[in-house]
Design an enzyme around this catalytic site. Structure first.
Site, PDB file in Angstrom:
ATOM      1  CG  ASN A 145      -1.701   1.233   1.431  1.00  0.00           C
ATOM      2  OD1 ASN A 145      -1.789   2.057   0.517  1.00  0.00           O
ATOM      3  ND2 ASN A 145      -2.306   1.386   2.603  1.00  0.00           N
TER       4      ASN A 145
ATOM      5  N   GLY B   8       2.161   2.197  10.743  1.00  0.00           N
ATOM      6  CA  GLY B   8       3.140   3.264  10.605  1.00  0.00           C
ATOM      7  C   GLY B   8       3.817   3.642  11.914  1.00  0.00           C
TER       8      GLY B   8
ATOM      9  CG  HIS C 172      -5.765   2.182   5.046  1.00  0.00           C
ATOM     10  ND1 HIS C 172      -5.320   3.135   5.924  1.00  0.00           N
ATOM     11  CD2 HIS C 172      -4.805   1.232   4.992  1.00  0.00           C
ATOM     12  CE1 HIS C 172      -4.126   2.774   6.374  1.00  0.00           C
ATOM     13  NE2 HIS C 172      -3.793   1.626   5.823  1.00  0.00           N
TER      14      HIS C 172
ATOM     15  CD  GLU D  27      -3.798  -2.379   7.201  1.00  0.00           C
ATOM     16  OE1 GLU D  27      -2.691  -2.683   6.759  1.00  0.00           O
ATOM     17  OE2 GLU D  27      -4.331  -1.289   6.969  1.00  0.00           O
TER      18      GLU D  27
ATOM     19  CB  SER E  58       4.768  -1.903  12.021  1.00  0.00           C
ATOM     20  OG  SER E  58       4.385  -0.555  12.226  1.00  0.00           O
TER      21      SER E  58
ATOM     22  CE  LYS F 257      -0.121   3.227   4.728  1.00  0.00           C
ATOM     23  NZ  LYS F 257      -0.034   3.350   6.180  1.00  0.00           N
TER      24      LYS F 257
ATOM     25  CD  GLU G  88      -2.802   5.615   6.600  1.00  0.00           C
ATOM     26  OE1 GLU G  88      -2.746   5.653   5.358  1.00  0.00           O
ATOM     27  OE2 GLU G  88      -1.938   5.040   7.294  1.00  0.00           O
TER      28      GLU G  88
HETATM   29  P1  PGA Z   1       2.626   0.160   7.648  1.00  0.00           P
HETATM   30  O1  PGA Z   1       1.188   0.393   6.953  1.00  0.00           O
HETATM   31  O2  PGA Z   1       3.120  -1.152   7.105  1.00  0.00           O
HETATM   32  O3  PGA Z   1       3.446   1.326   7.218  1.00  0.00           O
HETATM   33  O4  PGA Z   1       2.382   0.103   9.109  1.00  0.00           O
HETATM   34  C1  PGA Z   1       0.297  -0.658   6.754  1.00  0.00           C
HETATM   35  C2  PGA Z   1      -0.964  -0.129   6.142  1.00  0.00           C
HETATM   36  O5  PGA Z   1      -1.389   0.963   6.538  1.00  0.00           O
HETATM   37  O6  PGA Z   1      -1.576  -0.750   5.246  1.00  0.00           O
END
Ligand code: PGA
Length: 248
Positions: free
Chosen positions: A10, A171, A95, A165, A211, A12, A97
């Site tokens: 992803n 993140g 997601h 998630e 992560s 982003k 976010e």
């Molecule tokens: P990350 O993000 O691996 O940077 O924690 C995962 C995601 O948001 O899909």
């Protein structure tokens, strides 16, 4: 029955045409013998060029969102038909976010999911609890609501992917432990069994995200209910290939 693992990136709001192409060119030979499905979900505007860059490889280019309407007055949104124009197969929906910054709710997740399925796209539906919800013992209740509402009206749950998630792990560098991720994903699988059918639960692919990186992917992927990963930060570099090759 074995489920084929699925590792998806992803991106982003990262990368440009130049940096994206470079990364895909470098990843191609490194992931070519993968035993899992491999996808990179990228910003919509990069889809055409990244699709060209990935042509002839085992990397599928996916999207990070899709609108629920077929067309219309929705400034800034992207329709399923537009994604299909570029051969997109996978699309991330809901997601955290999007939920946190763009007003995404379980209801809009549901509408987007149904639209994606109607159009033959495979939604990667994201669910997960915040830190305070976990600390308050609400994880299962939160997941229940996200799944009950988000997947309402879905006819065949095996046509979608679920990404668990935990918001507190995204993140932050704080990965869920192998046991925490396994336990929660097993719960999600059980819930799919209740909402749909036990066979669906056995077949549905459930990813872990938050992560996940080159160092912790093996332990997570060794868990019986974890079928893959949704990878943010580590999908912006060659570490993504290490994760894809977790079994080598
Ligand atoms: P990350 O993000 O691996 O940077 O924690 C995962 C995601 O948001 O899909």
């Amino acid at each position: 029955m074995a489920r084929k693992p699925f590792i998806a990136g992803n991106w982003k709001m990262n990368m440009t045409v130049e940096s994206g192409k470079k990364l895909i060119e470098e990843l191609k030979p490194l992931v070519k013998d993968a035993n899992c499905t491999v996808a990179l979900c990228v910003p919509a505007i990069l889809i055409p060029e990244m699709t060209k860059a990935a042509a002839g490889s085992n990397i599928s280019i996916g999207a990070e969102n899709v609108h629920f309407a077929a067309s219309g007055a929705y400034t800034g949104e992207i329709s399923a038909a537009m994604l299909k124009d570029y051969g997109v197969k996978f699309v991330i929906i809901g997601h955290s976010e999007r939920r946190q910054y763009f007003g995404e709710t379980d209801e809009t997740v549901n509408k987007r999911t149904l639209t994606a399925l109607e159009n033959g796209l495979t939604p990667i539906v994201c669910v997960g609890e915040t830190l305070s919800q976990r600390e308050n013992g609400e994880t299962e209740k939160v997941l229940d609501t996200q799944l009950e509402t988000g997947l309402k009206g879905v006819e065949d749950a095996t046509k979608l992917i679920i990404a668990y998630e935990p918001v507190w792990a995204i993140g932050t560098g704080k990965t869920a432990t192998d046991e925490q991720a396994q336990e929660t994903i097993a719960y999600i699988r059980k819930k799919i069994g209740q909402l749909f059918c036990p066979k669906c639960a056995e077949k549905v692919i459930i990813q872990y995200g938050g992560s996940m990186n080159a160092a912790n992917c093996k332990g997570l992927m060794a868990q019986p209910d974890i079928d893959g990963g949704l990878i943010g930060g580590a999908s912006l570099k060659l570490d993504f290939a290490t994760i894809v090759n977790y079994d080598k």
